[in-house]
Motif scaffolding. Structure first.
Motif, short mmCIF file in Angstrom:
data_model
loop_
_atom_site.label_atom_id
_atom_site.label_comp_id
_atom_site.label_asym_id
_atom_site.label_seq_id
_atom_site.Cartn_x
_atom_site.Cartn_y
_atom_site.Cartn_z
N ALA A 2 0.93 -1.18 -0.13
CA ALA A 2 0.59 0.32 -0.22
C ALA A 2 0.48 0.90 -0.22
CB ALA A 2 -1.08 -0.09 1.52
N LEU A 3 -0.13 2.46 -0.58
CA LEU A 3 1.04 3.80 -0.20
C LEU A 3 0.52 4.29 0.62
CD1 LEU A 3 3.02 5.43 -2.01
CD2 LEU A 3 0.81 6.67 -3.49
N ILE A 14 5.92 9.49 1.12
CA ILE A 14 5.57 8.97 0.40
C ILE A 14 6.48 7.55 -0.27
CG2 ILE A 14 4.11 8.72 -1.75
CD1 ILE A 14 3.28 11.53 0.40
N SER A 15 6.12 6.50 0.72
CA SER A 15 6.28 5.32 -0.07
C SER A 15 5.74 4.52 -0.20
CB SER A 15 6.76 5.58 1.00
OG SER A 15 8.18 3.77 0.84
N TRP A 16 5.70 3.00 -0.19
CA TRP A 16 5.35 1.98 -0.23
C TRP A 16 5.63 0.87 1.15
CZ3 TRP A 16 1.46 1.22 -3.61
CH2 TRP A 16 1.40 2.14 -5.31
N ALA A 17 4.41 0.11 1.44
CA ALA A 17 4.88 -0.62 2.48
C ALA A 17 3.89 -1.40 2.83
CB ALA A 17 5.27 0.10 4.01
N GLU A 18 3.77 -2.66 3.03
CA GLU A 18 3.29 -3.43 3.25
C GLU A 18 2.00 -3.45 4.77
OE1 GLU A 18 3.08 -6.85 1.78
OE2 GLU A 18 4.75 -6.64 0.69
N ASN A 19 2.50 -3.16 5.49
CA ASN A 19 2.01 -2.80 6.21
C ASN A 19 2.31 -0.87 7.10
OD1 ASN A 19 3.64 -2.74 8.58
ND2 ASN A 19 3.22 -5.56 8.40
N GLN A 20 1.85 -0.60 8.07
CA GLN A 20 1.84 0.66 9.14
C GLN A 20 3.46 0.90 9.63
OE1 GLN A 20 -1.60 2.56 10.75
NE2 GLN A 20 -0.24 4.37 12.18
N ASP A 21 4.15 -0.33 9.92
CA ASP A 21 4.27 -0.27 10.60
C ASP A 21 5.47 -0.31 10.33
OD1 ASP A 21 3.31 -1.24 13.34
OD2 ASP A 21 3.30 -3.13 13.10
N ASP A 22 5.66 -1.48 8.99
CA ASP A 22 7.20 -1.00 7.85
C ASP A 22 7.03 0.61 7.16
OD1 ASP A 22 7.45 -3.86 8.31
OD2 ASP A 22 6.80 -4.27 6.14
N ARG A 38 2.52 10.81 12.60
CA ARG A 38 1.66 11.30 11.06
C ARG A 38 1.97 9.83 10.56
NH1 ARG A 38 -0.91 12.29 7.44
NH2 ARG A 38 0.18 14.40 6.86
N VAL A 39 1.57 8.39 10.95
CA VAL A 39 1.73 7.73 9.66
C VAL A 39 -0.29 7.40 8.84
CG1 VAL A 39 2.16 5.00 8.64
CG2 VAL A 39 3.28 6.40 10.29
N THR A 40 -0.53 7.66 7.49
CA THR A 40 -1.37 7.44 6.43
C THR A 40 -1.92 6.86 5.75
OG1 THR A 40 -2.28 9.48 7.42
CG2 THR A 40 -3.82 8.90 6.12
N ARG A 41 -2.52 5.87 5.36
CA ARG A 41 -2.14 4.71 4.95
C ARG A 41 -3.30 5.35 2.91
NH1 ARG A 41 -5.44 0.69 1.57
NH2 ARG A 41 -4.73 -1.31 0.75
N ARG A 42 -2.76 5.85 2.21
CA ARG A 42 -3.45 6.50 1.24
C ARG A 42 -4.69 6.31 0.93
NH1 ARG A 42 -3.49 11.30 1.83
NH2 ARG A 42 -3.93 11.65 -0.22
#
Length: 107
Positions: A2-3, A14-22, A38-42
């Motif tokens: 996810a972005l 802005i980065s791709w990651a498997e999950n919020q922890d990553d 702050r971390v927000t999944r786009r």
């Protein structure tokens, strides 16, 4: 994957990651001295920035003008902002935005 939008006290990434922890680990790896605030999944697979918000209007290409000002100022941001204001008739806020945007794009 996810972005994710990852905000620290000094940057927004802005980065791709498997999950919020990553996503948090990515920020900590690249900016270990900064605090993740702050971390927000786009919601989509793209990141969009408004040209109007960056001060890009009409058919004028501010990137070329800003880069020329940065070159003439030899990378001195304050001097480049002044040159941009003189060349374009922009106010201080618009000139600062154009110069700083181009600096962040790797002028």
């Amino acid at each position: 994957m996810a972005l994710y939008e990852i905000e620290t006290n000094q940057h927004i990434m802005i980065s791709w990651a498997e999950n919020q922890d990553d996503a948090v680990q990515i920020a900590e790896k690249h900016y270990p001295e900064e605090e993740v605030v702050r971390v927000t999944r786009r919601p989509r697979d793209i990141w969009v920035i408004s040209k109007g918000m960056l001060g890009i209007r009409d058919s004028v290409e501010p990137c070329d003008t800003a880069r020329d000002c940065l070159s003439r100022a030899r990378g001195d941001k304050v001097h480049a902002i002044r040159l941009y204001m003189l060349d374009t008739g922009s106010d201080l806020h618009e000139a600062q935005r154009a110069i700083e945007t181009n600096m962040s794009l790797g002028w």
